[in-house]
Design a protein around this motif. Sequence first.
Motif, PDB file in Angstrom:
ATOM      1  N   VAL A 103       0.837  -1.201   0.000  1.00 44.95           N
ATOM      2  CA  VAL A 103       0.000   0.000   0.000  1.00 44.95           C
ATOM      3  C   VAL A 103       0.873   1.253   0.000  1.00 44.95           C
ATOM      4  CG1 VAL A 103      -1.718   1.339   1.298  1.00 44.95           C
ATOM      5  CG2 VAL A 103      -1.980  -1.148   1.063  1.00 44.95           C
ATOM      6  N   ALA A 104       1.925   1.247   0.799  1.00 45.59           N
ATOM      7  CA  ALA A 104       2.846   2.389   0.841  1.00 45.59           C
ATOM      8  C   ALA A 104       3.493   2.606  -0.522  1.00 45.59           C
ATOM      9  CB  ALA A 104       3.911   2.176   1.917  1.00 45.59           C
ATOM     10  N   GLU A 105       3.824   1.523  -1.214  1.00 45.56           N
ATOM     11  CA  GLU A 105       4.434   1.635  -2.544  1.00 45.56           C
ATOM     12  C   GLU A 105       3.474   2.286  -3.537  1.00 45.56           C
ATOM     13  OE1 GLU A 105       7.180   1.225  -5.742  1.00 45.56           O
ATOM     14  OE2 GLU A 105       7.358   1.412  -3.566  1.00 45.56           O
ATOM     15  N   VAL A 106       2.192   1.960  -3.453  1.00 53.15           N
ATOM     16  CA  VAL A 106       1.204   2.580  -4.340  1.00 53.15           C
ATOM     17  C   VAL A 106       1.161   4.087  -4.098  1.00 53.15           C
ATOM     18  CG1 VAL A 106      -1.287   2.792  -4.797  1.00 53.15           C
ATOM     19  CG2 VAL A 106      -0.211   0.534  -4.704  1.00 53.15           C
ATOM     20  N   PHE A 107       1.134   4.492  -2.837  1.00 52.62           N
ATOM     21  CA  PHE A 107       1.112   5.931  -2.542  1.00 52.62           C
ATOM     22  C   PHE A 107       2.410   6.606  -2.965  1.00 52.62           C
ATOM     23  CE2 PHE A 107      -2.411   4.743   0.334  1.00 52.62           C
ATOM     24  CZ  PHE A 107      -3.368   5.619  -0.163  1.00 52.62           C
ATOM     25  N   ARG A 108       3.541   5.899  -2.833  1.00 52.58           N
ATOM     26  CA  ARG A 108       4.818   6.454  -3.281  1.00 52.58           C
ATOM     27  C   ARG A 108       4.789   6.673  -4.800  1.00 52.58           C
ATOM     28  NH1 ARG A 108       9.252   5.395  -5.806  1.00 52.58           N
ATOM     29  NH2 ARG A 108       8.772   3.225  -6.212  1.00 52.58           N
ATOM     30  N   LEU A 109       4.270   5.698  -5.527  1.00 54.92           N
ATOM     31  CA  LEU A 109       4.182   5.833  -6.985  1.00 54.92           C
ATOM     32  C   LEU A 109       3.296   7.013  -7.373  1.00 54.92           C
ATOM     33  CD1 LEU A 109       3.845   2.102  -8.067  1.00 54.92           C
ATOM     34  CD2 LEU A 109       5.714   3.655  -8.650  1.00 54.92           C
TER      35      LEU A 109
ATOM     36  N   GLY B 154       2.843   9.599  -5.681  1.00 57.32           N
ATOM     37  CA  GLY B 154       3.465  10.832  -5.204  1.00 57.32           C
ATOM     38  C   GLY B 154       4.316  11.516  -6.257  1.00 57.32           C
ATOM     39  N   GLU B 155       4.594  10.840  -7.360  1.00 55.73           N
ATOM     40  CA  GLU B 155       5.356  11.448  -8.454  1.00 55.73           C
ATOM     41  C   GLU B 155       4.344  12.160  -9.352  1.00 55.73           C
ATOM     42  OE1 GLU B 155       7.501  12.556 -11.715  1.00 55.73           O
ATOM     43  OE2 GLU B 155       5.837  11.170 -11.928  1.00 55.73           O
ATOM     44  N   PRO B 156       4.488  13.482  -9.543  1.00 52.89           N
ATOM     45  CA  PRO B 156       3.466  14.268 -10.250  1.00 52.89           C
ATOM     46  C   PRO B 156       3.087  13.754 -11.637  1.00 52.89           C
ATOM     47  CG  PRO B 156       4.956  15.733  -9.110  1.00 52.89           C
ATOM     48  CD  PRO B 156       5.542  14.356  -8.984  1.00 52.89           C
ATOM     49  N   ASN B 157       4.055  13.335 -12.453  1.00 55.87           N
ATOM     50  CA  ASN B 157       3.697  12.859 -13.789  1.00 55.87           C
ATOM     51  C   ASN B 157       2.874  11.575 -13.728  1.00 55.87           C
ATOM     52  OD1 ASN B 157       4.830  14.904 -15.409  1.00 55.87           O
ATOM     53  ND2 ASN B 157       6.851  14.001 -15.175  1.00 55.87           N
ATOM     54  N   ARG B 158       3.205  10.682 -12.815  1.00 59.29           N
ATOM     55  CA  ARG B 158       2.413   9.455 -12.692  1.00 59.29           C
ATOM     56  C   ARG B 158       0.993   9.780 -12.217  1.00 59.29           C
ATOM     57  NH1 ARG B 158       7.587   6.880 -11.391  1.00 59.29           N
ATOM     58  NH2 ARG B 158       7.374   7.400  -9.194  1.00 59.29           N
ATOM     59  N   LEU B 159       0.868  10.703 -11.277  1.00 58.22           N
ATOM     60  CA  LEU B 159      -0.464  11.101 -10.826  1.00 58.22           C
ATOM     61  C   LEU B 159      -1.250  11.741 -11.974  1.00 58.22           C
ATOM     62  CD1 LEU B 159      -2.587  11.325  -8.640  1.00 58.22           C
ATOM     63  CD2 LEU B 159      -1.488  13.449  -7.886  1.00 58.22           C
ATOM     64  N   ARG B 160      -0.594  12.570 -12.763  1.00 56.25           N
ATOM     65  CA  ARG B 160      -1.264  13.194 -13.912  1.00 56.25           C
ATOM     66  C   ARG B 160      -1.735  12.135 -14.915  1.00 56.25           C
ATOM     67  NH1 ARG B 160       2.904  16.821 -16.322  1.00 56.25           N
ATOM     68  NH2 ARG B 160       1.260  17.467 -17.725  1.00 56.25           N
ATOM     69  N   ILE B 161      -0.941  11.088 -15.112  1.00 49.53           N
ATOM     70  CA  ILE B 161      -1.333  10.000 -16.009  1.00 49.53           C
ATOM     71  C   ILE B 161      -2.584   9.308 -15.463  1.00 49.53           C
ATOM     72  CG2 ILE B 161      -0.665   7.697 -16.824  1.00 49.53           C
ATOM     73  CD1 ILE B 161       2.234   8.843 -17.058  1.00 49.53           C
TER      74      ILE B 161
ATOM     75  N   SER C 160       8.741   7.600 -24.484  1.00 53.42           N
ATOM     76  CA  SER C 160       9.518   6.678 -23.647  1.00 53.42           C
ATOM     77  C   SER C 160       9.276   6.944 -22.161  1.00 53.42           C
ATOM     78  CB  SER C 160      11.010   6.751 -23.975  1.00 53.42           C
ATOM     79  OG  SER C 160      11.521   8.035 -23.703  1.00 53.42           O
ATOM     80  N   LEU C 161       9.186   8.210 -21.750  1.00 51.99           N
ATOM     81  CA  LEU C 161       8.914   8.523 -20.349  1.00 51.99           C
ATOM     82  C   LEU C 161       7.500   8.082 -19.964  1.00 51.99           C
ATOM     83  CD1 LEU C 161       9.826   9.711 -17.677  1.00 51.99           C
ATOM     84  CD2 LEU C 161       9.083  11.959 -18.502  1.00 51.99           C
ATOM     85  N   THR C 162       6.549   8.328 -20.854  1.00 52.81           N
ATOM     86  CA  THR C 162       5.175   7.905 -20.609  1.00 52.81           C
ATOM     87  C   THR C 162       5.111   6.392 -20.452  1.00 52.81           C
ATOM     88  OG1 THR C 162       4.342   9.789 -21.895  1.00 52.81           O
ATOM     89  CG2 THR C 162       2.800   7.980 -21.501  1.00 52.81           C
ATOM     90  N   SER C 163       5.770   5.665 -21.336  1.00 52.43           N
ATOM     91  CA  SER C 163       5.787   4.199 -21.268  1.00 52.43           C
ATOM     92  C   SER C 163       6.417   3.709 -19.971  1.00 52.43           C
ATOM     93  CB  SER C 163       6.531   3.610 -22.462  1.00 52.43           C
ATOM     94  OG  SER C 163       5.831   3.870 -23.655  1.00 52.43           O
ATOM     95  N   HIS C 164       7.481   4.363 -19.543  1.00 51.88           N
ATOM     96  CA  HIS C 164       8.144   4.000 -18.287  1.00 51.88           C
ATOM     97  C   HIS C 164       7.176   4.143 -17.116  1.00 51.88           C
ATOM     98  CE1 HIS C 164      11.050   3.816 -15.027  1.00 51.88           C
ATOM     99  NE2 HIS C 164      10.621   4.997 -14.623  1.00 51.88           N
ATOM    100  N   HIS C 165       6.503   5.274 -17.036  1.00 55.16           N
ATOM    101  CA  HIS C 165       5.540   5.498 -15.952  1.00 55.16           C
ATOM    102  C   HIS C 165       4.386   4.489 -16.029  1.00 55.16           C
ATOM    103  CE1 HIS C 165       7.471   8.937 -14.280  1.00 55.16           C
ATOM    104  NE2 HIS C 165       7.261   9.715 -15.328  1.00 55.16           N
ATOM    105  N   LEU C 166       3.895   4.228 -17.235  1.00 57.19           N
ATOM    106  CA  LEU C 166       2.797   3.275 -17.403  1.00 57.19           C
ATOM    107  C   LEU C 166       3.201   1.878 -16.942  1.00 57.19           C
ATOM    108  CD1 LEU C 166       1.396   4.465 -20.833  1.00 57.19           C
ATOM    109  CD2 LEU C 166       0.186   4.519 -18.638  1.00 57.19           C
ATOM    110  N   ARG C 167       4.425   1.480 -17.211  1.00 55.67           N
ATOM    111  CA  ARG C 167       4.910   0.170 -16.785  1.00 55.67           C
ATOM    112  C   ARG C 167       4.863   0.058 -15.256  1.00 55.67           C
ATOM    113  NH1 ARG C 167       8.586   0.090 -20.055  1.00 55.67           N
ATOM    114  NH2 ARG C 167      10.182   1.196 -18.906  1.00 55.67           N
ATOM    115  N   LEU C 168       5.313   1.107 -14.573  1.00 53.89           N
ATOM    116  CA  LEU C 168       5.280   1.108 -13.104  1.00 53.89           C
ATOM    117  C   LEU C 168       3.849   1.073 -12.572  1.00 53.89           C
ATOM    118  CD1 LEU C 168       8.068   3.758 -12.415  1.00 53.89           C
ATOM    119  CD2 LEU C 168       8.245   1.272 -12.136  1.00 53.89           C
ATOM    120  N   LEU C 169       2.976   1.849 -13.196  1.00 54.33           N
ATOM    121  CA  LEU C 169       1.583   1.915 -12.756  1.00 54.33           C
ATOM    122  C   LEU C 169       0.838   0.602 -13.015  1.00 54.33           C
ATOM    123  CD1 LEU C 169       0.850   5.559 -13.940  1.00 54.33           C
ATOM    124  CD2 LEU C 169       1.002   4.760 -11.558  1.00 54.33           C
TER     125      LEU C 169
END
Length: 112
Positions: free
Chosen positions: A14-20, A22-29, A52-61
């Motif tokens: 759960v903490a990892e989800v909130f950490r992810l 917490g990064e503004p671009n991931r939240l915007r996605i 490439s940055l979008t794909s990176h964030h999507l992979r984490l999400l």
Amino acid sequence: MGVRVLSSEQVGDVAEVFRLLGEPNRLRIVLACLEADRTVGEIGEALGLSQSLTSHHLRLLRTARILRAVRAGRNVAYAIDDDHVRDVVGAMVAHFTEPHEHARQPDEERER
């Protein structure tokens, strides 16, 4: 609804989800995907991010089960994984966009 007792591993997840988030671009996605399923290109263009940055964030999400990939013909779109994610993010957005009157704390009362 009561709060479940979580194992140490579950608390970490759960903490990892909130950490992810917490990064503004991931939240915007995630916010962009609340409205409708979006392709990598649509997300990148709307947010001014490289593919490439979008794909990176999507992979984490996706790994964190916040978003899921959905086939849209020959394309892949990204959607909120389930209603739990939609509810949590929606509730936080509502919390910060609705006017709030905060009750005075006892310390503030004494200072007057």
